[in-house]
Write a protein that holds these residues in place. Structure first.
Motif, PDB file in Angstrom:
ATOM      1  N   ARG A 172       8.434  15.663  75.158  1.00  0.00           N
ATOM      2  CA  ARG A 172       9.220  14.097  74.648  1.00  0.00           C
ATOM      3  C   ARG A 172       8.046  14.067  73.288  1.00  0.00           C
ATOM      4  O   ARG A 172       8.312  14.242  72.474  1.00  0.00           O
ATOM      5  CB  ARG A 172       7.996  12.931  75.610  1.00  0.00           C
ATOM      6  N   ALA A 173       9.651  12.881  72.813  1.00  0.00           N
ATOM      7  CA  ALA A 173       9.925  12.460  71.811  1.00  0.00           C
ATOM      8  C   ALA A 173       8.214  11.555  71.326  1.00  0.00           C
ATOM      9  O   ALA A 173       7.692  11.588  72.199  1.00  0.00           O
ATOM     10  CB  ALA A 173      10.698  11.250  71.367  1.00  0.00           C
ATOM     11  N   SER A 174       7.833  11.166  70.364  1.00  0.00           N
ATOM     12  CA  SER A 174       7.123  10.836  69.301  1.00  0.00           C
ATOM     13  C   SER A 174       7.339   9.210  69.763  1.00  0.00           C
ATOM     14  O   SER A 174       7.706   8.340  71.110  1.00  0.00           O
ATOM     15  CB  SER A 174       7.447  10.411  68.211  1.00  0.00           C
ATOM     16  N   GLU A 175       5.334   8.818  70.321  1.00  0.00           N
ATOM     17  CA  GLU A 175       5.168   7.410  71.090  1.00  0.00           C
ATOM     18  C   GLU A 175       5.673   6.278  70.413  1.00  0.00           C
ATOM     19  O   GLU A 175       5.310   4.850  70.588  1.00  0.00           O
ATOM     20  CB  GLU A 175       3.510   7.950  71.123  1.00  0.00           C
ATOM     21  N   LEU A 176       6.087   6.552  68.712  1.00  0.00           N
ATOM     22  CA  LEU A 176       6.046   5.879  67.781  1.00  0.00           C
ATOM     23  C   LEU A 176       8.039   5.268  68.554  1.00  0.00           C
ATOM     24  O   LEU A 176       8.841   5.636  68.064  1.00  0.00           O
ATOM     25  CB  LEU A 176       6.549   5.862  66.416  1.00  0.00           C
ATOM     26  N   ARG A 177       7.978   4.172  69.154  1.00  0.00           N
ATOM     27  CA  ARG A 177       9.121   4.047  70.117  1.00  0.00           C
ATOM     28  C   ARG A 177       9.271   2.774  69.544  1.00  0.00           C
ATOM     29  O   ARG A 177       9.005   1.325  69.806  1.00  0.00           O
ATOM     30  CB  ARG A 177       8.691   4.303  71.561  1.00  0.00           C
ATOM     31  N   ASP A 204       8.757  17.863  63.970  1.00  0.00           N
ATOM     32  CA  ASP A 204       8.670  17.024  63.069  1.00  0.00           C
ATOM     33  C   ASP A 204       9.432  15.730  64.014  1.00  0.00           C
ATOM     34  O   ASP A 204       8.806  14.732  63.674  1.00  0.00           O
ATOM     35  CB  ASP A 204      10.079  17.121  62.162  1.00  0.00           C
ATOM     36  N   LEU A 205      10.287  15.626  64.829  1.00  0.00           N
ATOM     37  CA  LEU A 205      10.563  14.706  65.736  1.00  0.00           C
ATOM     38  C   LEU A 205       9.765  14.353  66.849  1.00  0.00           C
ATOM     39  O   LEU A 205       9.603  13.217  67.407  1.00  0.00           O
ATOM     40  CB  LEU A 205      11.885  15.188  66.532  1.00  0.00           C
ATOM     41  N   ALA A 206       8.534  15.044  66.929  1.00  0.00           N
ATOM     42  CA  ALA A 206       6.949  14.995  67.947  1.00  0.00           C
ATOM     43  C   ALA A 206       6.224  13.681  67.175  1.00  0.00           C
ATOM     44  O   ALA A 206       6.197  13.282  67.832  1.00  0.00           O
ATOM     45  CB  ALA A 206       6.632  15.881  68.294  1.00  0.00           C
ATOM     46  N   ARG A 207       6.436  13.771  65.663  1.00  0.00           N
ATOM     47  CA  ARG A 207       5.982  12.806  64.877  1.00  0.00           C
ATOM     48  C   ARG A 207       6.768  12.007  64.943  1.00  0.00           C
ATOM     49  O   ARG A 207       5.968  10.833  64.207  1.00  0.00           O
ATOM     50  CB  ARG A 207       4.768  13.573  64.188  1.00  0.00           C
ATOM     51  N   ALA A 208       7.785  11.775  64.289  1.00  0.00           N
ATOM     52  CA  ALA A 208       9.087  10.854  64.050  1.00  0.00           C
ATOM     53  C   ALA A 208       9.049   9.658  64.555  1.00  0.00           C
ATOM     54  O   ALA A 208       9.648   9.829  66.216  1.00  0.00           O
ATOM     55  CB  ALA A 208      10.413  11.392  64.139  1.00  0.00           C
ATOM     56  N   PRO A 209       8.970   8.405  64.492  1.00  0.00           N
ATOM     57  CA  PRO A 209       8.807   7.192  65.325  1.00  0.00           C
ATOM     58  C   PRO A 209      10.985   6.872  65.796  1.00  0.00           C
ATOM     59  O   PRO A 209      12.138   7.962  65.032  1.00  0.00           O
ATOM     60  CB  PRO A 209       9.790   6.473  64.164  1.00  0.00           C
TER      61      PRO A 209
END
Length: 292
Positions: A209-214, A182-187
């Motif tokens: 790493r975290a999502s690209e929605l940064r 979930d965190l891989a796609r969440a802002p």
């Protein structure tokens, strides 16, 4: 042969660096820009090195950093001597580099314990504050580096603890299954492009790493507000999170998981009473606010 550094040339270089341009330095020194340029060139010839890059603002070479560190130490010692001889003198100024989250939580309480000192604070990421020490811009720094900068001492302060948080509405919308997936796609909210705390948390879960929605929000209090408003999830200092966690404005994503950032105090190796007083106050505030 011992190299002598003419003090007028050294002070001129320091003024150029502080003011950013040769013209601005000339105005401060009440000389012509040509005279400033000649002094810097003479100092470069004496040291056998290029000291500054002729950009706007000017930049320092490695050799220039060495000379500027010397110049700032000299200025600090002169100021201390004048104050001791006169019993008064101008206020002591201590430039310090400190990360934004320390500024927003525990650091200002330390400075309030030191009277009769003027502070010049430089906000910088804890992974990069030593750069300002190395350049001679500051006398001391709160840093994540345990390796002392040349000419500096270092002492551990403790750990700044970060919690992975989001608003309840954000968690309900985005976190419905596997936390890592979930965190891989969440802002996600990040302080700036140097901030890797969120990516570090993802790595602790086994991801990359975290999502690209940064979203980049480079102000500590506003960063927390952005997470509370549901702009994304983020790593929030525990002290800043406490009230919003109690009120329900924020919720923990993976209790009791945290990320702890070690902090150290680095300062010039100079016997300056003001700098020693600041160091003592910082260590005391850290002992009551940071985690061991």
């Amino acid at each position: 042969m011992v190299m002598e550094l003419p003090l007028d040339q050294v002070r001129t270089l320091l003024t150029v660096v502080d003011e950013g341009t040769f013209d601005a330095a000339a105005a401060v020194l009440h000389v012509t820009p040509s005279a400033v340029s000649q002094r810097v060139k003479a100092l470069e010839q004496r040291t056998g090195s290029v000291l500054v890059t002729r950009t706007k603002p000017v930049g320092l070479t490695e050799s220039g950093q060495v000379v500027v560190r010397f110049a700032r130490r000299l200025a600090a010692l002169e100021q201390d001597a004048r104050a001791e001889l006169s019993g008064a003198g101008e206020p002591v100024r201590v430039p310090i580099a400190v990360n934004a989250d320390s500024l927003a939580t525990w650091f200002l309480a330390a400075l309030a314990r030191v009277p009769d000192v003027c502070f010049e604070l430089h906000r910088e990421d804890q992974d990069h504050t030593t750069t300002l020490l190395r350049e001679g811009t500051v006398m001391a720094a709160v840093t994540s580096s345990a390796t002392a900068v040349q000419g500096c001492s270092v002492r551990p302060l403790g750990h700044l603890r970060y919690l992975p948080l989001a608003s309840p509405a954000f968690a309900s919308r985005w976190l419905t299954g596997s936390l890592l997936e979930d965190l891989a796609r969440a802002p996600v909210v990040m302080f700036d492009r140097r901030d890797d705390l969120q990516d570090r948390f993802i790595r602790s879960l086994g991801g990359e790493r975290a999502s690209e929605l940064r979203h980049y929000v480079p102000a500590s209090d506003v960063f927390v507000a952005a997470v509370a408003e549901g702009l994304g999830w983020g790593m929030v200092p525990a002290e800043q999170a406490a009230q919003r966690l109690r009120s329900g404005a924020l919720t923990a994503l993976a209790p009791p998981r945290v990320v702890e950032v070690p902090l150290y105090w680095q300062q010039w190796k100079l016997d300056l009473p003001a700098l020693s007083a600041v160091a003592t106050a910082v260590a005391g505030a850290a002992a009551t606010s940071l985690h061991g």
